[in-house]
Each structure stands twice: as C-alpha cells, then as structure tokens.
Design a protein around this motif. Structure first.
Motif, PDB file in Angstrom:
ATOM      1  N   ARG A   1       0.822  -1.220   0.000  1.00 48.50           N
ATOM      2  CA  ARG A   1       0.000   0.000   0.000  1.00 48.50           C
ATOM      3  C   ARG A   1       0.851   1.264   0.000  1.00 48.50           C
ATOM      4  N   ASP A   2       2.133   1.116   0.346  1.00 43.99           N
ATOM      5  CA  ASP A   2       3.043   2.262   0.311  1.00 43.99           C
ATOM      6  C   ASP A   2       3.899   2.195  -0.945  1.00 43.99           C
ATOM      7  N   TRP A   3       4.489   3.330  -1.315  1.00 39.54           N
ATOM      8  CA  TRP A   3       5.346   3.356  -2.494  1.00 39.54           C
ATOM      9  C   TRP A   3       6.498   2.368  -2.335  1.00 39.54           C
ATOM     10  N   ARG A   4       6.678   1.543  -3.338  1.00 38.36           N
ATOM     11  CA  ARG A   4       7.767   0.566  -3.331  1.00 38.36           C
ATOM     12  C   ARG A   4       8.465   0.592  -4.667  1.00 38.36           C
ATOM     13  N   GLU A   5       9.752   0.269  -4.632  1.00 43.36           N
ATOM     14  CA  GLU A   5      10.444   0.051  -5.886  1.00 43.36           C
ATOM     15  C   GLU A   5      10.358  -1.436  -6.192  1.00 43.36           C
ATOM     16  N   MET A   6       9.608  -1.757  -7.242  1.00 39.90           N
ATOM     17  CA  MET A   6       9.384  -3.144  -7.624  1.00 39.90           C
ATOM     18  C   MET A   6      10.264  -3.442  -8.833  1.00 39.90           C
ATOM     19  N   ARG A   7      10.731  -4.659  -8.920  1.00 42.29           N
ATOM     20  CA  ARG A   7      11.680  -4.945 -10.019  1.00 42.29           C
ATOM     21  C   ARG A   7      11.596  -6.397 -10.459  1.00 42.29           C
ATOM     22  N   ILE A   8      11.612  -6.574 -11.759  1.00 43.80           N
ATOM     23  CA  ILE A   8      11.727  -7.917 -12.347  1.00 43.80           C
ATOM     24  C   ILE A   8      13.040  -7.954 -13.114  1.00 43.80           C
ATOM     25  N   ASP A   9      13.892  -8.907 -12.798  1.00 42.48           N
ATOM     26  CA  ASP A   9      15.083  -9.135 -13.611  1.00 42.48           C
ATOM     27  C   ASP A   9      14.825 -10.378 -14.452  1.00 42.48           C
ATOM     28  N   TRP A  10      14.879 -10.194 -15.726  1.00 40.71           N
ATOM     29  CA  TRP A  10      14.700 -11.308 -16.663  1.00 40.71           C
ATOM     30  C   TRP A  10      16.028 -11.476 -17.384  1.00 40.71           C
ATOM     31  N   VAL A  11      16.792 -12.443 -16.959  1.00 43.54           N
ATOM     32  CA  VAL A  11      18.098 -12.705 -17.575  1.00 43.54           C
ATOM     33  C   VAL A  11      18.080 -14.154 -18.060  1.00 43.54           C
ATOM     34  N   PRO A  12      19.025 -14.541 -18.915  1.00 42.70           N
ATOM     35  CA  PRO A  12      18.931 -15.891 -19.488  1.00 42.70           C
ATOM     36  C   PRO A  12      18.830 -16.961 -18.401  1.00 42.70           C
ATOM     37  N   GLY A  13      17.763 -17.728 -18.448  1.00 40.21           N
ATOM     38  CA  GLY A  13      17.606 -18.878 -17.566  1.00 40.21           C
ATOM     39  C   GLY A  13      17.109 -18.597 -16.162  1.00 40.21           C
ATOM     40  N   VAL A  14      16.955 -17.350 -15.792  1.00 36.87           N
ATOM     41  CA  VAL A  14      16.482 -17.094 -14.430  1.00 36.87           C
ATOM     42  C   VAL A  14      15.725 -15.767 -14.334  1.00 36.87           C
ATOM     43  N   SER A  15      14.669 -15.817 -13.536  1.00 38.44           N
ATOM     44  CA  SER A  15      13.898 -14.607 -13.224  1.00 38.44           C
ATOM     45  C   SER A  15      14.133 -14.281 -11.761  1.00 38.44           C
ATOM     46  N   ARG A  16      14.311 -13.003 -11.491  1.00 38.55           N
ATOM     47  CA  ARG A  16      14.465 -12.592 -10.090  1.00 38.55           C
ATOM     48  C   ARG A  16      13.545 -11.406  -9.839  1.00 38.55           C
ATOM     49  N   TRP A  17      13.060 -11.327  -8.623  1.00 40.36           N
ATOM     50  CA  TRP A  17      12.176 -10.217  -8.267  1.00 40.36           C
ATOM     51  C   TRP A  17      12.752  -9.494  -7.055  1.00 40.36           C
ATOM     52  N   TYR A  18      12.586  -8.193  -7.054  1.00 40.94           N
ATOM     53  CA  TYR A  18      13.125  -7.348  -5.991  1.00 40.94           C
ATOM     54  C   TYR A  18      12.041  -6.397  -5.481  1.00 40.94           C
ATOM     55  N   VAL A  19      12.114  -6.108  -4.195  1.00 39.41           N
ATOM     56  CA  VAL A  19      11.282  -5.047  -3.629  1.00 39.41           C
ATOM     57  C   VAL A  19      12.210  -4.132  -2.832  1.00 39.41           C
ATOM     58  N   ASP A  20      12.167  -2.870  -3.133  1.00 40.38           N
ATOM     59  CA  ASP A  20      13.027  -1.877  -2.483  1.00 40.38           C
ATOM     60  C   ASP A  20      14.501  -2.304  -2.483  1.00 40.38           C
ATOM     61  N   GLY A  21      14.945  -2.823  -3.602  1.00 47.48           N
ATOM     62  CA  GLY A  21      16.361  -3.130  -3.768  1.00 47.48           C
ATOM     63  C   GLY A  21      16.792  -4.477  -3.213  1.00 47.48           C
ATOM     64  N   GLU A  22      15.908  -5.181  -2.501  1.00 47.10           N
ATOM     65  CA  GLU A  22      16.255  -6.493  -1.951  1.00 47.10           C
ATOM     66  C   GLU A  22      15.677  -7.583  -2.836  1.00 47.10           C
ATOM     67  N   GLN A  23      16.515  -8.566  -3.153  1.00 46.72           N
ATOM     68  CA  GLN A  23      15.961  -9.694  -3.900  1.00 46.72           C
ATOM     69  C   GLN A  23      15.026 -10.492  -2.989  1.00 46.72           C
ATOM     70  N   VAL A  24      13.811 -10.754  -3.478  1.00 45.05           N
ATOM     71  CA  VAL A  24      12.820 -11.440  -2.654  1.00 45.05           C
ATOM     72  C   VAL A  24      12.352 -12.757  -3.259  1.00 45.05           C
ATOM     73  N   ALA A  25      12.661 -12.996  -4.519  1.00 40.92           N
ATOM     74  CA  ALA A  25      12.254 -14.257  -5.134  1.00 40.92           C
ATOM     75  C   ALA A  25      13.124 -14.529  -6.354  1.00 40.92           C
ATOM     76  N   GLU A  26      13.215 -15.814  -6.684  1.00 34.87           N
ATOM     77  CA  GLU A  26      14.003 -16.239  -7.851  1.00 34.87           C
ATOM     78  C   GLU A  26      13.339 -17.476  -8.407  1.00 34.87           C
ATOM     79  N   ASN A  27      13.318 -17.605  -9.731  1.00 35.70           N
ATOM     80  CA  ASN A  27      12.700 -18.796 -10.310  1.00 35.70           C
ATOM     81  C   ASN A  27      13.363 -19.142 -11.631  1.00 35.70           C
TER      82      ASN A  27
END
Ligand SMILES: *[C@@H]1O[C@H](CO)[C@@H](O)[C@H](O)[C@H]1NC(C)=O
Ligand SMILES: *[C@@H]1O[C@H](CO)[C@@H](O)[C@H](O)[C@H]1NC(C)=O
Ligand SMILES: *[C@@H]1O[C@H](CO)[C@@H](O)[C@H](O)[C@H]1NC(C)=O
Ligand SMILES: *[C@@H]1O[C@H](CO)[C@@H](O)[C@H](O)[C@H]1NC(C)=O
Ligand SMILES: *[C@@H]1O[C@H](CO)[C@@H](O)[C@H](O)[C@H]1NC(C)=O
Length: 398
Positions: A234-260
């Motif tokens: 509900r608050d402003w967040r920096e959301m991020r999807i990294d799509w690189v060969p073979g792996v997806s990573r997700w970040y919230v406020d600069g911290e990696q929070v998930a990888e697949n």
C-alpha cells in the motif's frame, strides 16, 4: 514533433524535467548499462525512463479523480480524461491504452472491460517538501459494476525486449478482489509477473512465471511464488523484475525477494501494466461498488532487444487480439515509435553506466570508461566476472 505536445511547458515550469523526451533515454554518454542481478553483473544495451511524478503545472490540476464508470459505460470506448498527456504524440509513441473485453466464463464469471477512462493522472492535494512523496502519479483503476468489472491496462509498444531489468515505483490501494499486474508478455507461456492481489494481506506479493496452470487447470507447483512478509504494497515501493537468461528474479526496495528458473520467458516480449478482476479464483470477486488502483510513479527499464520493435507477433495488438479496438492504434503511432537505432559501434561498450543507486532516479551514471580501443564486452567475454571486478576495483580506486 513531440516537443509540441507538452515539453515546452515543462521546460518553463519543471526545470527538473527539462527535455521530458529525454527522460526515456537519459544517457547519451552511455554505451551500455550494468546492474547486479543475483550476485553477478548483467549488461544491457538500452535504457528507458518514464517519470509520472511531476506532471502537474498547477496545484489542483489532477487532484480530483475522474468519476467512476457506471453500468452504462460498458463499451470501453470512454476516453481518458487527461488527453493532453495520455494522448500526446509523446505518450502514444511508447504506450497503448487498452480497451479489450474478456467475456465471462464459468471459471471467470465477471466480464472484464478495459477502458481508457480508468487510466489517468492523479495528484496529491497536499504539497510536500519531502521529495520521496511523488506529487503526481499515473493511476490504473478498476471498479465493479453490477454487470461487469471495469479495468485498466497499458502496454508498452517496445515489444522486442529479450532480457531486461524492469523497475517501477508503484503502490496499490483499494478494495479486495482485484489484481495489479506488472509483467513481461509474449503469450501465456512466456510471461513473467509481479502481481499484487488486493484481497491478500498487505505484505503478501506474488511472483510468477507463466504458465501457472496446467492443461487441466491445476496449479503448476513452483510457477508462482507467494511471498508473505514483504514491505507493504500500500506504500510506495520500488518493484523490479530481472529477466536474464535462464532465471527470473524479483526485488522489492532493492532487496531480492524471489528467484525462479521455471519457464523463464524465451520469446521477445513487451511490458504491460494492468489493474483488473474477472471474479475468478485468482483475482477474487470484488463487491459491487468497490474499486482499487495501481499507482505508478515511474517506470525504468534496461534491456536488450531481438527482432523488430513490434515484437515477433504478426503486429499483434492487444492481448485479446480481435476483441481489441485500438484507440491510439499501432498503425497511427508506428512512425513515432522510438525505434532503436543501433548506436555507433553497437557491439562495443566502452562507457558503462549504472542505473542503481544513482544520484537522480532514472539518470544513469558512468561507472567505467574503457581505454581507447577496448570495448568492455570482449573483455567480459574473455574474463567474465573477474575482469569486471578488476575493472571495477581499478575504477573505484583511481
Ligand atoms: C545484452 O547484450 C549484450 C551485447 O550483445 C550482451 O553482452 C549481454 O550479455 C546481454 N545481456 C543479457 C542479460 O543477456
Ligand atoms: C486520442 O485522440 C483521438 C482523437 O484525436 C481519439 O480518437 C482517441 O480515442 C484518443 N485516445 C485515447 C486513449 O483517449
Ligand atoms: C500526500 O502527501 C502527504 C504529505 O504531504 C502524505 O502524508 C500523504 O500520504 C500523500 N497522499 C497520497 C494519497 O499519496
Ligand atoms: C492493510 O492496510 C490497510 C490500510 O493501512 C488496513 O486498513 C487493513 O486493515 C490492512 N489489512 C490487513 C489484512 O493487514
Ligand atoms: C515461449 O513460446 C514458445 C513459442 O510459442 C514456446 O515453444 C515456449 O514453450 C514458450 N515458453 C518458454 C518458457 O519458452
């Protein structure tokens, strides 16, 4: 040509936004961009930044939200209120506001109708000196009528992204039963999502590589990561999807929070943002009269491309093909699509810029300049991360 739309006003009134056009590629001096994904540097050729935080030229310009749509507004052809921005040639060169329909089915019992009227600029009525509080933002709204769910979607017209790091300053508010989506899309099997469900707890986020359902409609284990204890959406967040060969990573406020590594997209894709519901199991069903909003302060992407800017589809328009009636049609805007002209020596990257931790959001900073004839990319191919570290150390020491 784009300058006629609104840039001159900005030049006068918003010096920080001078040359709003340039916000898309604020980096004439950069040959490539580096970001750390996981523990390794990833390099990208292109950069874009769209900033919606300082769009007002008067204190009350956008403080009132446009009226909620009614059951009568069921065709999706209601215009966006903020035509001077959201229908400017500059906007239309990069984004397409959607108006497609998804009919109700047994599984998804509420018809979804996208409408440009649900895409608008919002403004905080309280002025603030705190520059972490955006004065304006882009809103995507969804609301529940008796007969259907009115929804919002914007598509980026650069549909040939092949690997990217996508970032958003965003937040989500409103009633349960809606989904805010920020995702890459080629088709239902090449799609990487951030999804925020307004029916979820305030700290729960969903990160998914599609397909998340198998042919019988059952969930595919490992496709979707539900992360329950993250910063509140509900608050402003920096959301991020990294799509690189073979792996997806997700970040919230600069911290990696998930990888697949499941179903990491392999097709050139576009970026889509939406706010919707279809009454199905995933989105939940919103109560009649309810509404919810995705607020977007800025969008930033570094990316590589493959193939034509329209993407590999047959000039595919919206995601629901024939049911889409494009308002700012691709035909109209094609000549203005920001075509990616290879830079001089596109294969060489002598000037490396960073996009993380820069002084000004969206303005990449030079972190390394290769000497004379050497390009950093061959160097990297030879020595990979070791070379990079050596260069980085040399750079930071000198
Ligand atoms: C992007 O393209 C450059 C140049 O071809 C390449 O060196 C780099 O590894 C690519 N980045 C990713 C994440 O694939
Ligand atoms: C943009 O303006 C044109 C007319 O100039 C109109 O036909 C179109 O529907 C508008 N698009 C949106 C998204 O409001
Ligand atoms: C508007 O700004 C004030 C600070 O000036 C802040 O407390 C408030 O949360 C903001 N409202 C919205 C809707 O962003
Ligand atoms: C989420 O936050 C809102 C607004 O702060 C609050 O009203 C609501 O109770 C919270 N919901 C949950 C499930 O924590
Ligand atoms: C991407 O699309 C292609 C072509 O439709 C398909 O073969 C592939 O399975 C899809 N998904 C991934 C992760 O490659």
């Amino acid at each position: 040509m784009f300058l006629f739309a609104f840039a001159p006003l900005f030049h006068l009134l918003q010096p920080a936004l001078a040359a709003s056009r340039d916000l898309k590629d604020n980096s004439a001096s950069c040959d490539c961009y580096v970001t750390t994904s996981g523990s390794e540097p990833s390099y990208f050729t292109y950069h874009r930044f769209w900033d919606f935080r300082n769009l007002a030229t008067a204190p009350d310009q956008y403080t009132r939200a446009p009226r909620l749509l009614t059951d009568a507004d069921s065709s999706g052809n209601e215009l966006s209120r903020d035509q001077s921005f959201l229908n400017s040639s500059d906007w239309n060169a990069d984004w397409d506001i959607q108006d497609w329909t998804k009919e109700a089915t047994d599984e998804f019992p509420i018809r979804t109708q996208n409408s440009p009227a649900n895409v608008y600029i919002a403004q905080n009525a309280t002025e603030s000196d705190d520059n972490s509080i955006p004065p304006t933002w882009l809103t995507l709204r969804t609301s529940r009528l008796d007969d259907f769910q009115s929804a919002a979607e914007i598509e980026n017209l650069q549909k040939n992204l092949l690997h990217a790091s996508l970032r958003f300053l965003a937040r989500v508010r409103g009633d349960p039963g809606a989904v805010a989506g920020l995702f890459t899309f080629f088709d239902e099997t090449n799609e990487s999502d951030i999804e925020i469900l307004t029916g979820d707890a305030n700290r729960t986020w969903r990160f998914t590589n599609q397909p998340s359902l198998d042919k019988t409609g059952d969930e595919v284990a490992g496709a979707s990561i539900e992360a329950p204890r993250l910063p509140e959406w509900r608050d402003w967040r920096e959301m991020r999807i990294d799509w690189v060969p073979g792996v997806s990573r997700w970040y919230v406020d600069g911290e990696q929070v998930a990888e697949n590594t499941y179903s990491v997209p392999r097709k050139p894709s576009g970026l889509i943002l939406n706010m919707w519901s279809d009454g199905g199991e995933w989105s939940g069903e919103m109560d009649v009269g309810g509404s919810a909003e995705l607020h977007v302060g800025w969008v930033q992407m570094v990316f590589n491309t493959s193939g034509p800017v329209e993407g590999p589809g047959e000039g595919r328009g919206g995601r629901y093909g024939s049911s889409k009636r494009s308002l700012s049609s691709v035909e109209e805007s094609t000549p203005e699509i920001h075509q990616l002209v290879p830079r001089k020596g596109a294969k060489a990257c002598k000037v490396v810029c960073a996009v993380d931790g820069t002084e000004q959001e969206g303005v990449p900073e030079v972190v390394f300049t290769a000497s004379a004839a050497r390009s950093i990319w061959p160097a990297l191919r030879l020595g990979g991360i070791i070379t990079w570290l050596a260069l980085w150390i040399a750079y930071t020491i000198l």
